[in-house]
Scaffold this motif. Structure first.
Motif, mmCIF file in Angstrom:
data_model
loop_
_atom_site.group_PDB
_atom_site.id
_atom_site.type_symbol
_atom_site.label_atom_id
_atom_site.label_comp_id
_atom_site.label_asym_id
_atom_site.label_seq_id
_atom_site.Cartn_x
_atom_site.Cartn_y
_atom_site.Cartn_z
ATOM 1 N N SER A 1 0.841 -1.197 0.000
ATOM 2 C CA SER A 1 0.000 0.000 0.000
ATOM 3 C C SER A 1 0.873 1.241 0.000
ATOM 4 O O SER A 1 1.900 1.296 0.689
ATOM 5 C CB SER A 1 -0.981 -0.009 1.173
ATOM 6 O OG SER A 1 -0.289 0.068 2.394
ATOM 7 N N VAL A 2 0.485 2.196 -0.812
ATOM 8 C CA VAL A 2 1.288 3.408 -0.997
ATOM 9 C C VAL A 2 0.373 4.626 -0.932
ATOM 10 O O VAL A 2 -0.836 4.520 -1.140
ATOM 11 C CB VAL A 2 2.031 3.385 -2.361
ATOM 12 C CG1 VAL A 2 2.758 2.065 -2.565
ATOM 13 C CG2 VAL A 2 1.092 3.638 -3.533
ATOM 14 N N THR B 1 2.676 5.200 -7.528
ATOM 15 C CA THR B 1 2.547 3.878 -8.127
ATOM 16 C C THR B 1 3.686 2.996 -7.645
ATOM 17 O O THR B 1 4.829 3.448 -7.571
ATOM 18 C CB THR B 1 2.597 3.985 -9.668
ATOM 19 O OG1 THR B 1 1.492 4.765 -10.100
ATOM 20 C CG2 THR B 1 2.540 2.617 -10.334
ATOM 21 N N ALA B 2 3.348 1.745 -7.328
ATOM 22 C CA ALA B 2 4.378 0.771 -6.941
ATOM 23 C C ALA B 2 4.633 -0.175 -8.103
ATOM 24 O O ALA B 2 3.706 -0.577 -8.803
ATOM 25 C CB ALA B 2 3.931 -0.016 -5.717
ATOM 26 N N ARG C 1 -6.053 -1.265 -6.414
ATOM 27 C CA ARG C 1 -7.315 -0.625 -6.059
ATOM 28 C C ARG C 1 -7.085 0.438 -5.001
ATOM 29 O O ARG C 1 -6.053 0.430 -4.314
ATOM 30 C CB ARG C 1 -8.350 -1.646 -5.572
ATOM 31 C CG ARG C 1 -7.947 -2.374 -4.308
ATOM 32 C CD ARG C 1 -8.907 -3.525 -4.007
ATOM 33 N NE ARG C 1 -8.366 -4.389 -2.974
ATOM 34 C CZ ARG C 1 -8.595 -4.237 -1.663
ATOM 35 N NH1 ARG C 1 -9.355 -3.261 -1.223
ATOM 36 N NH2 ARG C 1 -8.047 -5.066 -0.796
ATOM 37 N N SER C 2 -8.070 1.331 -4.863
ATOM 38 C CA SER C 2 -7.977 2.380 -3.853
ATOM 39 C C SER C 2 -8.517 1.873 -2.536
ATOM 40 O O SER C 2 -9.339 0.956 -2.493
ATOM 41 C CB SER C 2 -8.799 3.598 -4.270
ATOM 42 O OG SER C 2 -8.232 4.157 -5.402
ATOM 43 N N LYS D 1 -5.321 5.475 0.108
ATOM 44 C CA LYS D 1 -4.118 4.736 -0.272
ATOM 45 C C LYS D 1 -4.396 3.971 -1.549
ATOM 46 O O LYS D 1 -5.555 3.716 -1.886
ATOM 47 C CB LYS D 1 -3.760 3.723 0.821
ATOM 48 C CG LYS D 1 -3.447 4.373 2.137
ATOM 49 C CD LYS D 1 -2.146 3.855 2.637
ATOM 50 C CE LYS D 1 -1.656 4.676 3.812
ATOM 51 N NZ LYS D 1 -0.240 4.538 3.993
ATOM 52 N N GLN D 2 -3.329 3.593 -2.195
ATOM 53 C CA GLN D 2 -3.447 2.743 -3.369
ATOM 54 C C GLN D 2 -2.788 1.411 -3.029
ATOM 55 O O GLN D 2 -1.689 1.385 -2.441
ATOM 56 C CB GLN D 2 -2.753 3.425 -4.555
ATOM 57 C CG GLN D 2 -3.135 2.896 -5.908
ATOM 58 C CD GLN D 2 -4.577 3.217 -6.292
ATOM 59 O OE1 GLN D 2 -5.154 4.186 -5.801
ATOM 60 N NE2 GLN D 2 -5.161 2.377 -7.129
ATOM 61 N N LEU D 3 -3.499 0.329 -3.371
ATOM 62 C CA LEU D 3 -3.011 -1.007 -3.020
ATOM 63 C C LEU D 3 -2.628 -1.742 -4.299
ATOM 64 O O LEU D 3 -3.426 -1.839 -5.226
ATOM 65 C CB LEU D 3 -4.157 -1.744 -2.327
ATOM 66 C CG LEU D 3 -3.835 -2.811 -1.321
ATOM 67 C CD1 LEU D 3 -3.135 -2.212 -0.121
ATOM 68 C CD2 LEU D 3 -5.142 -3.492 -0.877
#
Ligand SMILES: *[C@@H]1O[C@H](CO)[C@@H](O)[C@H](O)[C@H]1NC(C)=O
Ligand SMILES: [Zn+2]
Length: 615
Positions: A165-166, A171-172, A182-183, A191-193
């Motif tokens: 999660s970031v 972007t990871a 997904r958010s 967060k973005q997962l």
């Protein structure tokens, strides 16, 4: 002091995969840019090799381990962490329950440290876009242990999955396939997962991650280039031939098994050339020459898809199995992509570098052996061009002995196919070679002992096609002998006839000469169009020639360039040249002091020594 009694398989790891071995890694981590840490947990699937094994030993470095438990039952497991031994980190010993089945999963809750040796956390001003933070990893040789507790030895290969999660907007990417994102969370805390899967077993040093304001462009049916948006179009142009190179590599080596081959162009402070992380090669932005002339870096990293990533050295004493083979394949790709003159030209160039290195290290230095002894040595301290170039020379020799590429290349494909997904030692390779070519008498004359275990120059240096080298030698002679008063001894056609690789080689020859007059340099610069050159290999050498000839215009130019370029290969020699000249010394120190907070730790640290600001 070096670690003692480490694994019989690997002197650089505490782990004992001969007793109990990791079979899968599942990471669930949150990237916290305020604290510069990853936190969360890792599930390690393990399998007993010895049914009586009492403990699981893992490598770790600067990790903050909170708890360890058996995943299925939730039972806590006792563990101890030994005090660290220098760069090797700490041994984590996990007590196994007496009734543990042969295969089970343990969960470890932990955090990384802000100064994890394998991670670089960048503030926004250290990136191209200057708006968002960034983090990236470099785990080879033994820094994966600063990211997760694991059996940090290439002897062990596992699949891995990760959920990362970031912060929203970032972007990871990883050395794996991203199969969903997904958010998460609400306003203010969104967060973005990202979910990743690597289905091919790999050593821990090939786990890789980068997080930033990343964009991508498709550059082929199985390739994207990733970078910050400021450079993504340049990168897409530079690497447009990637699919072509991949196909040539497949012709030589066999099928590409990794699915995707993406490239990630890192921020300018990335201190290295490239790293062959599977599915996602990491590269320095200094290869963005604007003319695709530095594509050999990509050919090298593509080759690792077989040599190193598929067939892996069992430990870093056998590093030449990774890098010697990779140099061989890289140059075979160049040979087919361009021509055989260029293939040999690059090999000859490599030989010169090998000679310089062996001279610098000393002919008796055990680190100039192809197979080294790392019992008392950190792999990073053993690192040099030797496994690359001496290894490549050895393989060329082995190829010639059995009758050339038409016999050796089918053998190579068989070798990759036989040992794919495995980690091997030099003996395994030797046995395989000898049994495959048992019908060839000439292999009896191979002096394996000297090639593999003697320091210094290889026992035999092959003949190279010298057609490209001759031109450079001739140009260099003409330039050095020129008085600077008569017209410059090069025509426009001369300039046009020179390949980029040859110009680089020519400049390298001039660096090795006495300083030249500024008047001569000025005319040379005009004639060869060096003033606004974008190619970093050329620019770097031209700046060095200018500085060693005490050309004052070049001081400012060098300092301006170094604000942006953190690749150690360029920054250190240029800073040293500035330091060596009393006119530029203070300006170099001032510039360093002003910019050091934007440099990668490893560069700032080594430069402070180069500039005599620390011991
Ligand atoms: C490697 O070096 C260690 C000492 O650092 C020594 O004890 C060992 O015998 C050496 N191994 C070989 C194979 O030479
Ligand atoms: Zn390599």
């Amino acid at each position: 002091m070096a670690p003692r009694g480490l694994s019989p398989n690997d002197p650089s790891s505490y782990s004992r995969p001969d007793q109990i071995i990791l079979t899968n890694i599942f990471l669930a981590l949150d990237a916290n840019f305020e604290r510069k840490i990853f936190s969360g947990n890792v599930d390690l699937s393990v399998k007993k090799i010895n049914e009586d094994v009492k403990e699981l030993i893992l490598d770790s470095k600067d990790l903050n381990i909170d708890s360890i438990y058996e995943k299925e039952t939730g039972r806590k497991l006792n563990f101890t962490i030994s005090s660290p031994i220098e760069e090797f980190g700490s041994k984590v010993s996990v007590e196994l329950p007496p009734d543990a089945p042969t295969e089970f999963v343990i969960t470890i809750q932990y955090e990384t440290s802000p100064n994890a040796s394998g991670l670089q956390w960048l503030r926004p001003e250290q990136t191209a876009g200057k708006q968002h933070p960034y983090v990236f990893s470099q785990f080879q040789a033994i820094a994966a242990r600063s990211f997760l507790p694991c059996q940090d030895t290439p002897f062990v290969k596992t699949k891995y999955q990760a959920v990362i999660s970031v912060p929203d907007g970032l972007t990871a990417v990883m050395s794996a396939i991203c199969d969903s994102s997904r958010s998460l969370g609400g306003r203010g805390n969104r967060k973005q997962l990202f979910h990743f899967v690597q289905d091919i077993p790999i050593p821990a040093y090939l786990i890789a991650i980068a997080i930033g304001a990343l964009e991508s462009r498709d550059i082929g049916p199985r390739s994207k280039v990733w970078s910050e948006k400021e450079v993504v179009d340049d990168a897409a142009y530079e690497f447009a031939n990637t699919e072509h190179q991949l196909r040539i590599a497949e012709e030589i080596c066999g099928p590409y098994v990794w699915g995707r081959y993406d490239l990630l162009v890192l921020p300018p402070s990335f201190p290295f050339g490239g790293m062959e992380n599977p599915c996602l090669t990491f590269v320095t932005p200094t290869v963005l020459a604007g003319d695709r002339s530095l594509a050999n870096v990509v050919a090298h990293e593509i080759s690792h898809s077989w040599t190193g990533n598929l067939v892996t050295n069992a430990n870093f004493e056998h590093f030449w199995l990774n890098e010697g083979f990779t140099m061989l394949i890289e140059r075979k790709i160049i040979g087919r992509l361009e021509n055989e003159h260029l293939q040999d030209f690059e090999a000859y160039d490599g030989l010169q570098e090998l000679k310089d290195t062996i001279k610098r290290l000393g002919e008796d230095n055990p680190l100039t052996q192809l197979v080294v002894n790392l019992t008392a040595t950190h792999p990073d301290d053993a690192f040099s061009i030797v496994p690359y170039e001496k290894g490549q020379l050895f393989l060329r020799y082995l190829e010639r002995i059995v009758g050339g590429p038409e016999h050796f290349e089918p053998f190579l494909r068989k070798y990759f196919d036989t040992f794919k997904y495995k980690s091997i030692t030099t003996d395994t390779f030797r046995n395989f070679y000898e049994s495959n070519f048992a019908h060839i008498d000439a292999i009896k004359e191979i002096d394996w002992q000297t090639w593999l275990y003697s320091p210094g120059f290889p026992p035999e240096i092959p003949e190279f096609d010298m057609s490209y080298v001759k031109v450079c030698t001739d140009f260099s002679k003409r330039f050095i002998e020129w008085d600077g008063v008569s017209p410059i001894p090069f025509t426009d056609d001369d300039v046009k006839s020179l390949r980029t690789e040859q110009l680089i080689h020519l400049l390298q020859k001039i660096i090795a000469e006495e300083p030249q007059s500024i008047e001569k340099l000025r005319q040379f610069e005009d004639k060869f169009g060096l003033k606004s050159v974008k190619n970093a290999e050329i620019k770097y050498r031209w700046l060095r020639i200018g500085l060693q000839s005490h050309w004052e215009d070049k001081i400012g130019e060098t300092l301006d360039w170094l604000v942006h370029v953190g690749r150690m290969k360029y920054a250190r020699p240029l800073y040293r040249a500035l330091y060596d000249w009393e006119v530029s010394r203070q300006r170099a120190i001032d510039s360093y002091t002003k910019n050091k907070d934007n440099m990668m730790h490893v560069l700032a640290y080594t430069l402070s020594k180069d500039l005599k600001l620390s011991e």
